[in-house]
Design a protein around this motif. Structure first.
Motif, PDB file in Angstrom:
ATOM      1  N   PRO A   1       0.767  -1.071  -0.198  1.00  0.00           N
ATOM      2  CA  PRO A   1      -0.216  -0.098  -0.126  1.00  0.00           C
ATOM      3  C   PRO A   1       0.733   1.149   0.107  1.00  0.00           C
ATOM      4  N   ARG A   2       0.260   2.253  -0.569  1.00  0.00           N
ATOM      5  CA  ARG A   2       1.205   3.309  -0.707  1.00  0.00           C
ATOM      6  C   ARG A   2       0.985   4.283   0.518  1.00  0.00           C
ATOM      7  N   ARG A   3       0.359   4.065   1.258  1.00  0.00           N
ATOM      8  CA  ARG A   3       0.567   4.310   2.971  1.00  0.00           C
ATOM      9  C   ARG A   3       2.018   3.715   3.575  1.00  0.00           C
ATOM     10  N   LEU A   4       2.362   2.827   2.582  1.00  0.00           N
ATOM     11  CA  LEU A   4       4.067   1.921   3.908  1.00  0.00           C
ATOM     12  C   LEU A   4       4.944   3.385   2.743  1.00  0.00           C
ATOM     13  N   ALA A   5       4.923   4.273   2.288  1.00  0.00           N
ATOM     14  CA  ALA A   5       5.689   5.169   2.072  1.00  0.00           C
ATOM     15  C   ALA A   5       6.916   5.073   1.694  1.00  0.00           C
ATOM     16  N   TYR A   6       6.612   4.500  -0.378  1.00  0.00           N
ATOM     17  CA  TYR A   6       7.895   3.743  -0.368  1.00  0.00           C
ATOM     18  C   TYR A   6       8.662   3.989  -0.967  1.00  0.00           C
ATOM     19  N   ARG A   7      10.233   4.396  -0.498  1.00  0.00           N
ATOM     20  CA  ARG A   7      11.070   5.042  -0.670  1.00  0.00           C
ATOM     21  C   ARG A   7      12.053   3.914  -1.457  1.00  0.00           C
ATOM     22  N   GLY A   8      12.863   3.783  -2.764  1.00  0.00           N
ATOM     23  CA  GLY A   8      13.640   2.503  -3.773  1.00  0.00           C
ATOM     24  C   GLY A   8      13.949   2.136  -5.164  1.00  0.00           C
ATOM     25  N   PRO A   9      14.776   1.847  -5.183  1.00  0.00           N
ATOM     26  CA  PRO A   9      15.453   1.804  -6.925  1.00  0.00           C
ATOM     27  C   PRO A   9      14.676   1.784  -7.619  1.00  0.00           C
TER      28      PRO A   9
ATOM     29  N   PRO B   1       2.215   3.844  10.480  1.00  0.00           N
ATOM     30  CA  PRO B   1       2.390   3.275   9.291  1.00  0.00           C
ATOM     31  C   PRO B   1       3.715   4.032   8.134  1.00  0.00           C
ATOM     32  N   GLY B   2       4.551   3.092   7.379  1.00  0.00           N
ATOM     33  CA  GLY B   2       5.634   4.382   6.591  1.00  0.00           C
ATOM     34  C   GLY B   2       6.849   4.304   7.447  1.00  0.00           C
ATOM     35  N   SER B   3       6.822   4.373   8.906  1.00  0.00           N
ATOM     36  CA  SER B   3       7.867   5.153   9.573  1.00  0.00           C
ATOM     37  C   SER B   3       9.641   3.849   9.195  1.00  0.00           C
ATOM     38  N   GLU B   4      10.314   4.402   9.797  1.00  0.00           N
ATOM     39  CA  GLU B   4      11.343   3.373   9.257  1.00  0.00           C
ATOM     40  C   GLU B   4      11.193   2.012   9.652  1.00  0.00           C
ATOM     41  N   LEU B   5      10.842   2.114  10.527  1.00  0.00           N
ATOM     42  CA  LEU B   5      10.503   0.497  11.576  1.00  0.00           C
ATOM     43  C   LEU B   5       9.716  -0.509  10.613  1.00  0.00           C
ATOM     44  N   PHE B   6       8.796   0.617  10.191  1.00  0.00           N
ATOM     45  CA  PHE B   6       7.861  -0.041   9.370  1.00  0.00           C
ATOM     46  C   PHE B   6       8.425  -0.927   7.679  1.00  0.00           C
ATOM     47  N   GLN B   7       9.253   0.232   7.558  1.00  0.00           N
ATOM     48  CA  GLN B   7       9.670  -0.450   6.198  1.00  0.00           C
ATOM     49  C   GLN B   7      10.789  -2.147   6.829  1.00  0.00           C
ATOM     50  N   GLU B   8      11.203  -2.068   7.827  1.00  0.00           N
ATOM     51  CA  GLU B   8      12.526  -2.854   8.171  1.00  0.00           C
ATOM     52  C   GLU B   8      11.974  -3.932   7.866  1.00  0.00           C
TER      53      GLU B   8
ATOM     54  N   LEU C   1      -0.061  -9.052   0.517  1.00  0.00           N
ATOM     55  CA  LEU C   1       0.083  -8.137   1.846  1.00  0.00           C
ATOM     56  C   LEU C   1      -1.284  -7.476   2.017  1.00  0.00           C
ATOM     57  N   GLU C   2      -1.002  -8.346   3.776  1.00  0.00           N
ATOM     58  CA  GLU C   2      -2.143  -7.772   4.436  1.00  0.00           C
ATOM     59  C   GLU C   2      -1.798  -7.211   5.540  1.00  0.00           C
ATOM     60  N   GLY C   3      -2.714  -6.267   6.504  1.00  0.00           N
ATOM     61  CA  GLY C   3      -2.484  -5.481   7.603  1.00  0.00           C
ATOM     62  C   GLY C   3      -3.830  -5.480   8.978  1.00  0.00           C
ATOM     63  N   LEU C   4      -3.234  -5.909   9.590  1.00  0.00           N
ATOM     64  CA  LEU C   4      -4.100  -5.370  10.993  1.00  0.00           C
ATOM     65  C   LEU C   4      -3.572  -4.180  11.434  1.00  0.00           C
ATOM     66  N   TYR C   5      -4.622  -3.159  11.978  1.00  0.00           N
ATOM     67  CA  TYR C   5      -4.671  -1.535  12.901  1.00  0.00           C
ATOM     68  C   TYR C   5      -4.960  -1.961  13.973  1.00  0.00           C
ATOM     69  N   GLY C   6      -4.657  -1.144  15.443  1.00  0.00           N
ATOM     70  CA  GLY C   6      -5.122  -1.089  16.184  1.00  0.00           C
ATOM     71  C   GLY C   6      -5.218  -0.336  17.492  1.00  0.00           C
ATOM     72  N   VAL C   7      -5.504  -0.231  18.517  1.00  0.00           N
ATOM     73  CA  VAL C   7      -5.069   0.173  19.377  1.00  0.00           C
ATOM     74  C   VAL C   7      -5.617  -0.440  20.191  1.00  0.00           C
ATOM     75  N   ASP C   8      -5.182  -1.462  21.235  1.00  0.00           N
ATOM     76  CA  ASP C   8      -5.078  -2.216  22.833  1.00  0.00           C
ATOM     77  C   ASP C   8      -6.309  -2.013  23.504  1.00  0.00           C
ATOM     78  N   GLY C   9      -7.436  -1.749  23.553  1.00  0.00           N
ATOM     79  CA  GLY C   9      -8.072  -1.296  24.334  1.00  0.00           C
ATOM     80  C   GLY C   9      -9.444  -0.285  23.433  1.00  0.00           C
TER      81      GLY C   9
ATOM     82  N   PRO D   1      -2.213   8.260  13.612  1.00  0.00           N
ATOM     83  CA  PRO D   1      -1.244   6.515  13.410  1.00  0.00           C
ATOM     84  C   PRO D   1      -0.444   6.720  13.894  1.00  0.00           C
ATOM     85  N   GLU D   2       0.466   7.170  14.480  1.00  0.00           N
ATOM     86  CA  GLU D   2       1.522   7.527  15.165  1.00  0.00           C
ATOM     87  C   GLU D   2       1.481   6.697  17.021  1.00  0.00           C
ATOM     88  N   ARG D   3      -0.171   6.758  17.042  1.00  0.00           N
ATOM     89  CA  ARG D   3      -0.367   5.314  18.209  1.00  0.00           C
ATOM     90  C   ARG D   3      -0.740   4.233  18.159  1.00  0.00           C
ATOM     91  N   TRP D   4      -0.930   3.534  16.528  1.00  0.00           N
ATOM     92  CA  TRP D   4      -1.552   2.463  16.419  1.00  0.00           C
ATOM     93  C   TRP D   4      -0.255   1.434  16.297  1.00  0.00           C
TER      94      TRP D   4
END
Length: 517
Positions: free
Chosen positions: A290-298, A351-358, A386-394, A405-408
């Motif tokens: 998905p585009r929200r993954l902030a793709y950067r690549g060759p 989504p799209g953060s450095e951790l997300f990409q790694e 590719l599938e994704g689950l998104y949520g915040v506990d509780g 999104p920073e809290r997801w």
């Protein structure tokens, strides 16, 4: 990569130049219509004129002149009484027999039979250019009207380093070439969100004999990959590249590739001496994201040693096997989703953060390593979407949409066959480490999810616009007595690197429980 699109006025200039040639040919069919002479009328070099003419008209200059002369001959047969041999000489044939053979091949009957029958004197023309009506042409059209318009672009690109597999021969054999390339790339653990594929057509299929056509199936690689055996590595120099996109199966037919090449060579500004870059959009689940993954690549000559047998055992395709669970209803629908095994990575943040990409890169590497190990064992499978689950506990679904999104929390998942085991996963990690690959492969887990009752609906459009679809799903749930349960689930059917945002297709799924206490 930045676009360098040409204005409609530039294309119109090309069309006007070629139209001058069409009219000249119409009025001088009895003269020597040499390529150099016609190119000078269009103010093109002969080589460039030949390419542009075929791209706009759908025929080579020679084919066009021959067709008009035959149409004129048919017109004179139908509306006059002159001898067939005289008409044949006027059409440029030195012998009556050769004219008869050509005429029969074009119209399906002999000149004498045509004269006595009620037949049309027009032959097929991609742009409607016929004897006696050339001056009425006002707009060139795509000569392959049965397929959607090719989007050809000229772009300025940085240098691209690619591994490639060279195919020599008819284009209907490039599917096997792609199979072998992707098999090699998978074994080298090259798949990931930054991997790009494209094909390079070096020859014009309407000029070069089929057995000599050259085509490179390419995949982008890092500087660490070296040529070896039949694998070639090349650098596509920085500069302007003219390319077209054709969506289709892994085995494109010759008509598709002819259409790509024709569209490319007719594009205003396409320079001579460069190969036509025909990007092949492989329907290979797993390389999309998905585009929200902030793709950067060759951006992305291999000739693998493996062969593809027409009697090979079919690959296991989980999306087809569980077609109902991956249905795409245009309105909310209640489905029962059974247990499914996934490779999963976890994380927290937007989504799209450095951790997300790694984590995403590690997930792809593991899944493709599992795939090729299974293939060697005779149990090949298609890598799923590719599938994704998104949520915040509780938090409930409607509350999640109001949180930044920073809290997801998120889980990225790719479904794998039930025969995949923890031992297989551990071996995949070892294989990657032995190859010197870097990544948090140990963070990939093998898990089974059993979502049960779910409300599902297809969302078409940008990811940022999902709220309108989710609102329909919530309204449906409330009216049917259901309440959200577990995390919001998305299944990405489109590749946002290639599909416009307004046409992205995403399955939205929400597990539910009865709201009745």
């Amino acid at each position: 990569m930045t676009g360098a699109a040409h204005s409609p006025s530039t294309r119109r200039d090309y069309e006007e130049r070629v139209l001058r040639v069409l009219v000249h040919v119409q009025n001088h069919l009895d003269e020597d219509l040499a390529l150099d002479r016609l190119a000078s009328i269009a103010c093109f070099s002969p080589f460039h004129f030949h390419r542009v003419f075929r791209g706009l008209v759908g025929e080579s200059v020679r084919q066009y002149v021959r067709r008009l002369r035959l149409e004129r001959a048919a017109h004179r047969l139908k509306h006059g009484s002159r001898a067939v041999v005289e008409i044949a000489l006027e059409a440029g044939y030195e012998a009556h027999e050769s004219f008869t053979r050509s005429f029969h091949g074009a119209f399906g009957c002999s000149p004498r039979e045509f004269r006595t029958g009620n037949r049309s004197s027009r032959l097929a023309s991609g742009v409607g250019a016929h004897y006696e009506n050339v001056e009425s042409i006002e707009l060139f059209r795509d000569t392959e009207t049965e397929v959607e318009e090719m989007n050809v672009e000229i772009r300025d690109v940085e240098h691209l380093r690619v591994a490639f597999l060279r195919h020599v021969g008819p284009y209907d054999g490039v599917g096997e070439t792609w199979e072998r390339l992707t098999d090699w790339a998978g074994r080298e653990c090259l798949f990931g969100p930054g991997t790009h594929y494209f094909g390079r057509c070096w020859d014009d299929p309407e000029v070069t004999p089929p057995e000599r056509l050259r085509y490179d199936a390419c995949v982008t690689v890092s500087s660490e990959i070296r040529p070896g055996g039949d694998i070639g590595v090349d650098t596509v120099a920085a500069g302007s590249l003219c390319g077209g996109a054709s969506r289709g199966p892994l085995r494109p037919d010759e008509r598709d590739l002819r259409r790509v090449a024709r569209a490319v060579v007719s594009k205003p500004g396409a320079g001579a001496g460069r190969p036509a870059v025909a990007r092949v959009l492989l329907e290979r689940p797993g390389i999309h994201r998905p585009r929200r993954l902030a793709y950067r690549g060759p951006h992305a000559d291999h000739q693998g040693a493996l062969t593809v047998s027409s009697k090979a055992k079919p690959k296991l395709n989980l999306l087809q096997q569980f077609k109902q669970e991956y249905s795409t209803p245009k309105s909310p629908r209640l489905l029962e989703i059974g247990p499914a095994k996934y490779c999963v990575v976890r994380g927290h943040g937007a989504p799209g953060s450095e951790l997300f990409q790694e984590r995403l890169g590690a997930l792809y590497a593991i899944v493709y390593t599992l795939k090729f190990a299974s293939k060697d064992a005779g149990r090949d499978f298609v890598v799923s979407k590719l599938e994704g689950l998104y949520g915040v506990d509780g938090q409930e679904l409607d509350q999640l949409q109001e949180l930044p999104p920073e809290r997801w929390n998120w889980r990225l998942m790719i479904r794998v066959p039930e025969f995949a085991t923890q031992d297989d996963l551990s071996q995949a990690v070892r294989t990657l480490r032995e190859k010197g690959k870097e990544g948090d492969f140990e963070g990939v887990s093998l898990e089974t999810y059993d979502e049960g009752s779910c409300i599902q609906m297809l969302h078409v459009g940008a990811y940022e616009d999902e709220e309108r679809t989710l609102a329909e799903m919530r309204a449906f749930a409330e009216s049917e007595g259901w309440a959200p349960h577990l995390w919001h689930h998305e299944i990405y059917l489109s590749d946002p690197r290639r599909v416009p945002a307004e046409r992205l297709r995403t399955i939205l799924r929400q597990p539910v429980v009865s709201a009745v206490v």
